[in-house]
Design a protein around this motif. Sequence first.
Motif, PDB file in Angstrom:
ATOM      1  N   UNK A 277       0.840  -1.200   0.000  1.00  0.00           N
ATOM      2  CA  UNK A 277       0.000   0.000   0.000  1.00  0.00           C
ATOM      3  C   UNK A 277       0.873   1.246   0.000  1.00  0.00           C
ATOM      4  N   UNK A 278       1.914   1.243   0.808  1.00  0.00           N
ATOM      5  CA  UNK A 278       2.821   2.386   0.863  1.00  0.00           C
ATOM      6  C   UNK A 278       3.469   2.627  -0.494  1.00  0.00           C
ATOM      7  N   UNK A 279       3.872   1.558  -1.169  1.00  0.00           N
ATOM      8  CA  UNK A 279       4.512   1.682  -2.472  1.00  0.00           C
ATOM      9  C   UNK A 279       3.589   2.388  -3.466  1.00  0.00           C
ATOM     10  N   UNK A 280       2.290   2.090  -3.399  1.00  0.00           N
ATOM     11  CA  UNK A 280       1.331   2.735  -4.295  1.00  0.00           C
ATOM     12  C   UNK A 280       1.071   4.189  -3.920  1.00  0.00           C
ATOM     13  N   UNK A 281       1.340   4.558  -2.673  1.00  0.00           N
ATOM     14  CA  UNK A 281       1.050   5.909  -2.190  1.00  0.00           C
ATOM     15  C   UNK A 281       2.226   6.874  -2.247  1.00  0.00           C
ATOM     16  N   UNK A 282       3.447   6.372  -2.372  1.00  0.00           N
ATOM     17  CA  UNK A 282       4.632   7.228  -2.233  1.00  0.00           C
ATOM     18  C   UNK A 282       4.625   8.423  -3.184  1.00  0.00           C
ATOM     19  N   UNK A 283       4.100   8.256  -4.398  1.00  0.00           N
ATOM     20  CA  UNK A 283       4.087   9.375  -5.341  1.00  0.00           C
ATOM     21  C   UNK A 283       2.944  10.340  -5.083  1.00  0.00           C
ATOM     22  N   UNK A 284       2.041   9.976  -4.206  1.00  0.00           N
ATOM     23  CA  UNK A 284       0.841  10.795  -3.990  1.00  0.00           C
ATOM     24  C   UNK A 284       0.810  11.510  -2.645  1.00  0.00           C
ATOM     25  N   UNK A 285       1.766  11.162  -1.751  1.00  0.00           N
ATOM     26  CA  UNK A 285       1.757  11.753  -0.399  1.00  0.00           C
ATOM     27  C   UNK A 285       3.037  12.511  -0.133  1.00  0.00           C
ATOM     28  N   UNK A 286       2.981  13.360   0.861  1.00  0.00           N
ATOM     29  CA  UNK A 286       4.157  14.099   1.302  1.00  0.00           C
ATOM     30  C   UNK A 286       4.027  14.358   2.792  1.00  0.00           C
TER      31      UNK A 286
END
Length: 159
Positions: free
Chosen positions: A148-157
Motif C-alpha cells: 500500500x505504501x509503495x502505491x502511495x509514495x508518489x501521492x503523499x508528502x
Amino acid sequence: MKISRLEKVSLAVTAAFLLLTTGYFLGVRSTAVPYRIDTQYAAEDTLESAAPETAAPALPSKPPAGSNPPEPMASESAPAEPQAAAPPAPSVSAAARVNINTADAAELATLPGIGEKKAAAIVADRAENGPFRIPENLTRVKGIGEKTLENLLDLITVS
C-alpha cells in the motif's frame, strides 16, 4: 638471587606490552599508503600547435569524466529496430500531493487503497504518536503495509 612471583608477572606483562607495541608499529609502517595520480588530457589542437615541426600522430582525446560517450552509428545495411515507447509515468506535482500530517480523514480517504477506516486510523495514529517524519512511517498504522505504501509514495508528502 631468586625472582619473586610478582616480579615474574611484572616482567611478563612488560614483555607482552613491548611485543604488542613493536608489532603494531611494524604493521602500521608496512601498510602501503595509497596515492593518487591526476592526469589531464589536452585537446588535439593544443598538441599540434605545441610542436608543429614533429609529425607525431594525434592522440585521441578522452571525453571529460562526467560526459557520456558518443553512441555508435547504426549501419545503413542493418535495419533499425523500432524501440517500444515506455508509458509515461504519472507525475504528481508537489502541490497536488496529500500531506499526511495535515490532511483530515476525508482528504486521506481520496487516496487509492485508503478507505474511511484507514483514514481514521491515520488521523488517530498521528494524534497519538505525533506527526510522520517520513512517508515510510505510514506503515506504523495498522492495515497499511509495504505494498500500500509503495502505491502511495508518489501521492503523499510530509512536512
